[in-house]
Design an enzyme around this catalytic site. Structure first.
Site, PDB file in Angstrom:
ATOM      1  N   ASN A 212       0.848  -1.199   0.000  1.00 44.11           N
ATOM      2  CA  ASN A 212       0.000   0.000   0.000  1.00 44.11           C
ATOM      3  C   ASN A 212       0.879   1.243   0.000  1.00 44.11           C
ATOM      4  O   ASN A 212       2.102   1.154  -0.052  1.00 44.11           O
ATOM      5  CB  ASN A 212      -0.949  -0.029   1.196  1.00 44.11           C
ATOM      6  CG  ASN A 212      -0.182  -0.093   2.504  1.00 44.11           C
ATOM      7  OD1 ASN A 212       0.564   0.811   2.848  1.00 44.11           O
ATOM      8  ND2 ASN A 212      -0.347  -1.193   3.220  1.00 44.11           N
ATOM      9  N   ASP A 281      -4.458  -6.200   4.960  1.00 46.16           N
ATOM     10  CA  ASP A 281      -5.537  -6.975   5.575  1.00 46.16           C
ATOM     11  C   ASP A 281      -5.620  -8.377   4.979  1.00 46.16           C
ATOM     12  O   ASP A 281      -6.104  -9.300   5.614  1.00 46.16           O
ATOM     13  CB  ASP A 281      -6.875  -6.251   5.376  1.00 46.16           C
ATOM     14  CG  ASP A 281      -6.908  -4.943   6.155  1.00 46.16           C
ATOM     15  OD1 ASP A 281      -6.515  -4.969   7.333  1.00 46.16           O
ATOM     16  OD2 ASP A 281      -7.289  -3.906   5.588  1.00 46.16           O
ATOM     17  N   PRO A 307      -3.227 -11.831  10.188  1.00 42.18           N
ATOM     18  CA  PRO A 307      -3.577 -11.686  11.610  1.00 42.18           C
ATOM     19  C   PRO A 307      -3.749 -10.217  11.957  1.00 42.18           C
ATOM     20  O   PRO A 307      -2.998  -9.365  11.455  1.00 42.18           O
ATOM     21  CB  PRO A 307      -2.361 -12.270  12.349  1.00 42.18           C
ATOM     22  CG  PRO A 307      -1.257 -12.311  11.351  1.00 42.18           C
ATOM     23  CD  PRO A 307      -1.869 -12.354   9.982  1.00 42.18           C
ATOM     24  N   ASP A 308      -4.736  -9.895  12.800  1.00 40.42           N
ATOM     25  CA  ASP A 308      -4.933  -8.507  13.230  1.00 40.42           C
ATOM     26  C   ASP A 308      -4.023  -8.253  14.443  1.00 40.42           C
ATOM     27  O   ASP A 308      -4.318  -8.681  15.565  1.00 40.42           O
ATOM     28  CB  ASP A 308      -6.404  -8.249  13.573  1.00 40.42           C
ATOM     29  CG  ASP A 308      -6.655  -6.757  13.769  1.00 40.42           C
ATOM     30  OD1 ASP A 308      -5.802  -6.082  14.394  1.00 40.42           O
ATOM     31  OD2 ASP A 308      -7.687  -6.257  13.299  1.00 40.42           O
ATOM     32  N   ILE A 309      -2.920  -7.566  14.187  1.00 38.21           N
ATOM     33  CA  ILE A 309      -1.894  -7.369  15.221  1.00 38.21           C
ATOM     34  C   ILE A 309      -2.448  -6.530  16.377  1.00 38.21           C
ATOM     35  O   ILE A 309      -2.276  -6.863  17.556  1.00 38.21           O
ATOM     36  CB  ILE A 309      -0.664  -6.665  14.593  1.00 38.21           C
ATOM     37  CG1 ILE A 309      -0.145  -7.488  13.410  1.00 38.21           C
ATOM     38  CG2 ILE A 309       0.425  -6.447  15.636  1.00 38.21           C
ATOM     39  CD1 ILE A 309       0.829  -6.754  12.525  1.00 38.21           C
ATOM     40  N   PHE A 325      -4.469   3.189  14.912  1.00 39.57           N
ATOM     41  CA  PHE A 325      -4.759   4.234  13.930  1.00 39.57           C
ATOM     42  C   PHE A 325      -5.938   3.736  13.101  1.00 39.57           C
ATOM     43  O   PHE A 325      -6.169   2.533  13.018  1.00 39.57           O
ATOM     44  CB  PHE A 325      -3.555   4.474  13.004  1.00 39.57           C
ATOM     45  CG  PHE A 325      -2.646   5.571  13.475  1.00 39.57           C
ATOM     46  CD1 PHE A 325      -1.831   5.391  14.574  1.00 39.57           C
ATOM     47  CD2 PHE A 325      -2.612   6.799  12.809  1.00 39.57           C
ATOM     48  CE1 PHE A 325      -1.002   6.405  15.022  1.00 39.57           C
ATOM     49  CE2 PHE A 325      -1.784   7.824  13.242  1.00 39.57           C
ATOM     50  CZ  PHE A 325      -0.977   7.629  14.352  1.00 39.57           C
ATOM     51  N   LYS A 339     -14.030   0.846  15.342  1.00 36.65           N
ATOM     52  CA  LYS A 339     -12.782   0.068  15.475  1.00 36.65           C
ATOM     53  C   LYS A 339     -12.280   0.099  16.924  1.00 36.65           C
ATOM     54  O   LYS A 339     -11.816  -0.907  17.446  1.00 36.65           O
ATOM     55  CB  LYS A 339     -11.688   0.643  14.562  1.00 36.65           C
ATOM     56  CG  LYS A 339     -11.793   0.122  13.138  1.00 36.65           C
ATOM     57  CD  LYS A 339     -10.707   0.662  12.222  1.00 36.65           C
ATOM     58  CE  LYS A 339     -11.075   0.305  10.790  1.00 36.65           C
ATOM     59  NZ  LYS A 339     -10.317   1.022   9.774  1.00 36.65           N
ATOM     60  N   LYS A 343     -12.120  -3.536  18.656  1.00 36.44           N
ATOM     61  CA  LYS A 343     -10.804  -4.101  18.984  1.00 36.44           C
ATOM     62  C   LYS A 343     -10.456  -3.897  20.458  1.00 36.44           C
ATOM     63  O   LYS A 343      -9.398  -4.321  20.905  1.00 36.44           O
ATOM     64  CB  LYS A 343      -9.721  -3.480  18.086  1.00 36.44           C
ATOM     65  CG  LYS A 343      -9.960  -3.724  16.587  1.00 36.44           C
ATOM     66  CD  LYS A 343      -8.731  -3.412  15.740  1.00 36.44           C
ATOM     67  CE  LYS A 343      -9.061  -3.498  14.256  1.00 36.44           C
ATOM     68  NZ  LYS A 343      -7.886  -3.540  13.381  1.00 36.44           N
TER      69      LYS A 343
HETATM   70  O1  PMT Z   1       2.989   6.107   6.466  1.00 36.06           O
HETATM   71  P1  PMT Z   1       2.431   7.423   5.965  1.00 36.06           P
HETATM   72  O2  PMT Z   1       2.611   7.601   4.474  1.00 36.06           O
HETATM   73  O3  PMT Z   1       2.939   8.585   6.765  1.00 36.06           O
HETATM   74  O4  PMT Z   1       0.844   7.372   6.186  1.00 36.06           O
HETATM   75  C1  PMT Z   1       0.322   7.342   7.483  1.00 36.06           C
HETATM   76  C2  PMT Z   1      -0.852   6.362   7.622  1.00 36.06           C
HETATM   77  C3  PMT Z   1      -2.042   6.896   6.832  1.00 36.06           C
HETATM   78  C4  PMT Z   1      -0.455   4.973   7.106  1.00 36.06           C
HETATM   79  C5  PMT Z   1      -1.167   6.261   9.168  1.00 36.06           C
HETATM   80  O5  PMT Z   1      -1.483   7.536   9.659  1.00 36.06           O
HETATM   81  C6  PMT Z   1      -2.293   5.292   9.438  1.00 36.06           C
HETATM   82  O6  PMT Z   1      -3.466   5.616   9.351  1.00 36.06           O
HETATM   83  N1  PMT Z   1      -1.947   4.031   9.775  1.00 36.06           N
HETATM   84  C7  PMT Z   1      -2.921   2.928   9.934  1.00 36.06           C
HETATM   85  C8  PMT Z   1      -3.334   2.431   8.574  1.00 36.06           C
HETATM   86  C9  PMT Z   1      -4.315   1.277   8.664  1.00 36.06           C
HETATM   87  O7  PMT Z   1      -3.930   0.177   8.402  1.00 36.06           O
HETATM   88  O8  PMT Z   1      -5.505   1.610   9.113  1.00 36.06           O
HETATM   89  P2  PMT Z   1      -6.755   0.556   9.219  1.00 36.06           P
HETATM   90  O9  PMT Z   1      -7.914   1.422   9.542  1.00 36.06           O
HETATM   91  O10 PMT Z   1      -6.807  -0.324   8.034  1.00 36.06           O
HETATM   92  O11 PMT Z   1      -6.350  -0.336  10.460  1.00 36.06           O
HETATM   93  C10 PMT Z   1      -6.740  -0.046  11.802  1.00 36.06           C
HETATM   94  C11 PMT Z   1      -5.649  -0.420  12.763  1.00 36.06           C
HETATM   95  O12 PMT Z   1      -5.456  -1.840  12.779  1.00 36.06           O
HETATM   96  C12 PMT Z   1      -4.292   0.206  12.480  1.00 36.06           C
HETATM   97  O13 PMT Z   1      -3.735   0.585  13.731  1.00 36.06           O
HETATM   98  C13 PMT Z   1      -3.497  -0.957  11.880  1.00 36.06           C
HETATM   99  O14 PMT Z   1      -2.097  -0.845  12.194  1.00 36.06           O
HETATM  100  C14 PMT Z   1      -4.101  -2.154  12.587  1.00 36.06           C
HETATM  101  N2  PMT Z   1      -4.056  -3.405  11.825  1.00 36.06           N
HETATM  102  C15 PMT Z   1      -4.717  -3.561  10.654  1.00 36.06           C
HETATM  103  C16 PMT Z   1      -4.692  -4.778  10.000  1.00 36.06           C
HETATM  104  C17 PMT Z   1      -3.967  -5.852  10.573  1.00 36.06           C
HETATM  105  N3  PMT Z   1      -3.900  -7.027   9.958  1.00 36.06           N
HETATM  106  N4  PMT Z   1      -3.317  -5.674  11.716  1.00 36.06           N
HETATM  107  C18 PMT Z   1      -3.356  -4.482  12.359  1.00 36.06           C
HETATM  108  O15 PMT Z   1      -2.737  -4.345  13.429  1.00 36.06           O
END
Ligand code: PMT
Length: 407
Positions: A212, A281, A307-309, A325, A339, A343
């Protein structure tokens, strides 16, 4: 006796050319009385305003002025001097010096030291009001702040040139107070903090992967802000082109499953976990051992959930304060709060993404949500935003700990 001691703290004090250099003598005296070790480095222009002998007498150390001084280099080479410094303060900092610092010039001892050191740096600008307000100086100062350089002052008032306006260097007493504050242990000192940043790569075959747009900038900025706040920071990073912030332990990983293992191996020892990585994901069900040939007109790729860390950390029995985030293209707060609840997080930082926002950009803005509240952090550089986010995390982390302690 000073109320707050700077006992043996090592401060490299740069002095550049400006009439305010006379105030530096009083600053050196105050820092020494507070117990600091002060090494003065002067530019050639500074020596026209105040003599090295004065600052040598007050600092108790030979003043360094020359990059090519073989006797001084034999005693402590300039790289050694850059490593010696715990903090660098340049006071007064002229417009010319700020421009050189921004450009990364190294054409005298002071600029070379600033480039070679990884110590936190502060500048106390002093110049004519028009020079301070000139767009070139404004841009230089803004760029330095984005890099983490602290800018103290300037003050407004009557200037040596006879004009009135912004550009006066802060008084020695004020700079002394700034240095003392700067050297206090941060609010997270002694706290172990784990953070993920950057994208993950999910291999399709030996040459191709799914990934991504994450550049790692946001997560690396949070890691840096946490280190500045005194935390012992471990950064688990997916592939990105950034240098790790100083004093941060970097663990490089590639895929979501590697990131999962790196995080879960360490999570129970941490006080705070922040998931800023854009973790894939889904990943290909199987990565092919050989490069896939492009004979077929269409191809199907079977994907399985990774896996969702973040959820796994939040579900640990002995879990750290867990911050996620949320990257959303629509219904930002609504999706982020869902979320947070689903979570079981302590806090979530939600950013709008897509159309040039969030991913890859230099600036960002956040809605930060926690079970009982929320706060908007408006658009600013990712580093400044990370500092504001860290301040909120500290607030909620301390509030949660104090509730647990009172039980
Ligand atoms: O890296 P940059 O270019 O500076 O951009 C910053 C950013 C947009 C990447 C950052 O600010 C951000 O939003 N990071 C989280 C991106 C994300 O995966 O968001 P999500 O809404 O899909 O996931 C929610 C949370 O679950 C996140 O904390 C993610 O780390 C976590 N996650 C998601 C999937 C997974 N399999 N395991 C996880 O831990």
């Amino acid at each position: 006796m000073e109320p707050l001691s700077l006992d043996r703290r090592r401060i490299l004090l740069g002095v550049t050319g400006g009439i305010a250099a006379y105030k530096t003598a009083e600053l050196v005296r105050r820092l020494r009385v507070a117990g600091a070790e002060v090494q003065v480095v002067m530019t050639e222009a500074a020596t026209r305003f105040i003599t090295p002998l004065t600052l040598q007498a007050l600092s108790g150390r030979p003043v360094r002025t020359e990059l090519w001084d073989t006797a001084a280099e034999a005693a402590m080479g300039h790289i050694e001097l850059a490593r010696w410094a715990e903090r660098i303060l340049v006071a007064p900092a002229s417009a010319d010096f700020l421009a050189k610092l921004r450009a990364g010039r190294a054409d005298d001892l002071l600029t070379t030291l600033c480039l070679a050191a990884d110590a936190p740096t502060a500048v106390a600008p002093a110049m004519n009001r028009c020079m301070w307000e000139h767009p070139a100086t404004r841009e230089n100062v803004a760029a330095l702040q984005v890099r983490g350089v602290q800018v103290w002052g300037p003050d407004r008032g009557s200037q040596a040139c006879g004009e009135t306006g912004p550009g006066r260097m802060l008084e020695a007493a004020e700079l002394h107070r700034c240095v003392i504050e700067w050297l206090q242990p941060g609010p997270l000192s002694g706290v172990d903090l784990l953070i993920t940043a950057g994208p993950t790569r999910e291999a399709i075959d030996p040459v191709r992967f799914l990934s991504n747009r994450s550049s790692g900038k946001m997560g690396y900025a949070v890691a840096r802000a946490a280190a500045e706040a005194g935390a012992t920071v471990t950064l688990v990073s997916g592939p990105c082109a950034l240098e790790p912030p100083s004093k941060v332990k970097l663990v490089r990983v590639e895929s979501a499953s590697e990131m999962y293992t790196a995080v879960m191996d360490r999570a129970v020892e941490q006080a705070i976990f922040i998931g800023a990585a854009a973790v894939a994901d889904y990943a290909p069900a199987a990565s092919r051992p050989e490069k896939i040939k492009k004979d077929a007109r269409t191809m199907r790729l079977e994907l399985v959930k990774t896996p969702d860390i973040l959820a796994a950390v939040a579900a640990l029995e002995k879990r750290p304060f867990t911050v996620g985030f949320a990257a959303e293209t629509d219904h930002l707060k609504q999706h982020a709060r869902a979320k947070l609840e689903r979570k079981g997080l302590d806090m979530i930082a939600a950013n709008q993404v897509g159309g040039g926002l969030g991913f890859e950009a230099e600036e960002n803005r956040l809605w930060v949500l926690w079970p009982e509240g929320e706060r908007h952090l408006p658009t600013t550089s990712k580093l400044e935003l990370a500092r504001q986010l860290l301040a909120l995390i500290v607030e909620r982390y301390e509030a949660k700990n104090s509730v647990q302690d009172s039980r």
